[in-house]
Scaffold this active site. Structure first.
Site, mmCIF file in Angstrom:
data_model
loop_
_atom_site.group_PDB
_atom_site.id
_atom_site.type_symbol
_atom_site.label_atom_id
_atom_site.label_comp_id
_atom_site.label_asym_id
_atom_site.label_seq_id
_atom_site.Cartn_x
_atom_site.Cartn_y
_atom_site.Cartn_z
ATOM 1 N N HIS A 186 0.856 -1.184 0.000
ATOM 2 C CA HIS A 186 0.000 0.000 0.000
ATOM 3 C C HIS A 186 0.896 1.239 0.000
ATOM 4 C CE1 HIS A 186 1.076 0.074 4.209
ATOM 5 N NE2 HIS A 186 0.511 -1.111 4.404
ATOM 6 N N HIS A 213 4.098 1.284 2.145
ATOM 7 C CA HIS A 213 5.263 0.592 1.578
ATOM 8 C C HIS A 213 5.905 1.439 0.467
ATOM 9 C CE1 HIS A 213 2.742 -2.991 2.907
ATOM 10 N NE2 HIS A 213 3.871 -3.226 3.529
ATOM 11 N N LYS A 260 5.612 2.430 11.785
ATOM 12 C CA LYS A 260 4.367 1.738 12.103
ATOM 13 C C LYS A 260 4.639 0.513 12.984
ATOM 14 C CE LYS A 260 0.380 -0.548 11.049
ATOM 15 N NZ LYS A 260 0.768 -1.895 11.444
ATOM 16 N N ASP A 261 5.712 -0.216 12.658
ATOM 17 C CA ASP A 261 6.105 -1.381 13.457
ATOM 18 C C ASP A 261 7.292 -0.948 14.320
ATOM 19 O OD1 ASP A 261 4.419 -3.672 12.134
ATOM 20 O OD2 ASP A 261 5.200 -2.451 10.513
ATOM 21 N N SER A 294 -2.355 -0.655 6.676
ATOM 22 C CA SER A 294 -1.832 -1.986 6.979
ATOM 23 C C SER A 294 -2.445 -2.986 6.008
ATOM 24 C CB SER A 294 -2.213 -2.378 8.412
ATOM 25 O OG SER A 294 -2.066 -3.785 8.590
ATOM 26 N N SER A 295 -1.643 -3.991 5.649
ATOM 27 C CA SER A 295 -2.166 -5.051 4.771
ATOM 28 C C SER A 295 -3.355 -5.738 5.429
ATOM 29 C CB SER A 295 -1.072 -6.078 4.495
ATOM 30 O OG SER A 295 0.061 -5.417 3.975
ATOM 31 N N ARG A 296 -3.396 -5.739 6.760
ATOM 32 C CA ARG A 296 -4.487 -6.431 7.463
ATOM 33 C C ARG A 296 -5.778 -5.609 7.492
ATOM 34 N NH1 ARG A 296 0.147 -8.549 10.687
ATOM 35 N NH2 ARG A 296 0.125 -10.807 10.392
HETATM 36 P P1 AMP Z 1 4.981 -5.507 6.150
HETATM 37 O O1 AMP Z 1 4.799 -5.776 4.692
HETATM 38 O O2 AMP Z 1 3.709 -5.262 6.881
HETATM 39 O O3 AMP Z 1 5.893 -6.500 6.816
HETATM 40 O O4 AMP Z 1 5.738 -4.113 6.244
HETATM 41 C C1 AMP Z 1 6.926 -3.892 5.518
HETATM 42 C C2 AMP Z 1 7.496 -2.550 5.929
HETATM 43 O O5 AMP Z 1 6.530 -1.532 5.663
HETATM 44 C C3 AMP Z 1 7.809 -2.467 7.427
HETATM 45 O O6 AMP Z 1 9.022 -1.754 7.597
HETATM 46 C C4 AMP Z 1 6.644 -1.700 7.958
HETATM 47 O O7 AMP Z 1 6.929 -0.982 9.146
HETATM 48 C C5 AMP Z 1 6.348 -0.754 6.817
HETATM 49 N N1 AMP Z 1 4.972 -0.250 6.888
HETATM 50 C C6 AMP Z 1 3.834 -0.989 7.014
HETATM 51 N N2 AMP Z 1 2.756 -0.182 7.098
HETATM 52 C C7 AMP Z 1 3.211 1.094 7.034
HETATM 53 C C8 AMP Z 1 2.590 2.379 7.079
HETATM 54 N N3 AMP Z 1 1.282 2.524 7.218
HETATM 55 N N4 AMP Z 1 3.372 3.478 6.971
HETATM 56 C C9 AMP Z 1 4.732 3.335 6.848
HETATM 57 N N5 AMP Z 1 5.374 2.159 6.790
HETATM 58 C C10 AMP Z 1 4.629 1.051 6.889
#
Ligand code: AMP
Length: 284
Positions: free
Chosen positions: A38, A41, A155-156, A191-193
């Protein structure tokens, strides 16, 4: 016009590509993800492009960071859209490894990275072994990509601290960059969720950001930490959310924070909206 994105499924071929870029004097940026990408990312990819010449993203749903009752099997996988979005965001190459490529010894055997105390609090307490899985996959990806800089989202936040600790303790020569959280118009962190949420759950979930903002204000105004945390949990529950935690901690190490402390603080929430577990945080 965006340059055509190169797709690698094989670590050896990716290494050869990265090696050639480095020999050309290019600085390598890396953005690890689990896909279903999204705007949050994409912001990481754009930031990586500001600190590097060649940006590599990875899309890998890492089995070892999911608990047995978590959503590994149904985690959204949207490869075609992900590749398209990465290209638009200015990414140069994407690594789409198989589980076997990352875990040649299998996911239950083989070498693991253990994070320590930081990996056992908050998210680590709710999701035992989660951060060991994150640290293991990130270590492997760092060895394959060998970036100069890697970009993660705030975010994380706990994950960001875990990665900084990993880089320090295992002596990776990699700069870690952090990007602020991108949010929906109602404040809900992207968030993907979020795609699991019904319309009602989505609007309830906006309370998470509102509560974080309230917690930060209260702490700045000298409120008692325990009273703020209790009231925050009640505010979440009043909007049909089931909090795992709603806490104020020291931003440096997530250790407990004394009322009125001058240490840099952060408010963190994990809460369930229906069956979906969401996390968010806000620096005070
Ligand atoms: P994920 O695909 O959820 O494992 O996230 C991959 C990376 O994207 C991680 O470094 C997350 O912290 C970052 N990320 C996820 N959601 C967001 C967001 N809303 N804003 C900024 N970074 C994000």
């Amino acid at each position: 016009m965006t340059a055509r994105l190169l797709v690698f499924e094989n670590a050896r071929e990716l290494r050869a590509f990265v090696g050639a870029q480095r020999n050309d004097g290019q600085r390598i940026g890396f953005v690890p993800t689990m896909g279903n990408l999204h705007a949050g990312h994409h912001a990481l990819v754009r930031h990586a492009n500001e600190c590097a010449d060649c940006v590599i993203a990875s899309v890998f749903v890492n089995p070892t960071q999911f608990g047995p009752d978590e959503d590994f099997d149904r985690y959204p996988r949207t490869q075609v859209e992900d590749i398209d979005g990465l290209e638009q965001a200015g990414c140069h190459a994407v690594f789409l490894p198989s589980v076997r490529e990352i875990y040649p010894g299998g996911t239950d055997a083989g070498t693991r990275v253990e994070v320590g105390a930081l990996g056992r609090t908050l998210e680590g307490a709710s999701r035992p072994g989660h951060f060991d899985g994150v640290a293991t996959v990130v270590t492997t990806l760092f060895h394959i990509v060998q970036p100069d800089v890697a970009v993660f989202g705030r975010k994380d936040f706990q994950q960001l601290l875990v990665i900084r600790q990993l880089v320090r303790d295992l002596a990776f020569a990699i700069d870690i960059e952090a990007v602020p959280t991108l949010r929906e118009a109602d404040g809900l962190a992207m968030s993907s969720r979020n795609r699991y949420l019904s319309a009602r759950e989505h609007s309830n979930a906006a309370t998470i950001h509102a509560t974080l903002t309230w917690m930060a204000d209260q702490f700045r105004n000298g409120g008692r930490v325990d009273a703020i945390e209790r009231e925050a949990a009640a505010r979440l529950a009043a909007c049909e959310l089931v909090p795992d935690y709603a806490v104020l901690r020291r931003a440096a190490d997530l250790e407990p924070l004394a009322t009125g402390s001058s240490a840099e603080a952060i408010a963190l929430i994990a809460a369930r909206a229906g069956a979906t577990r969401l996390i968010d945080n806000l620096p005070v």
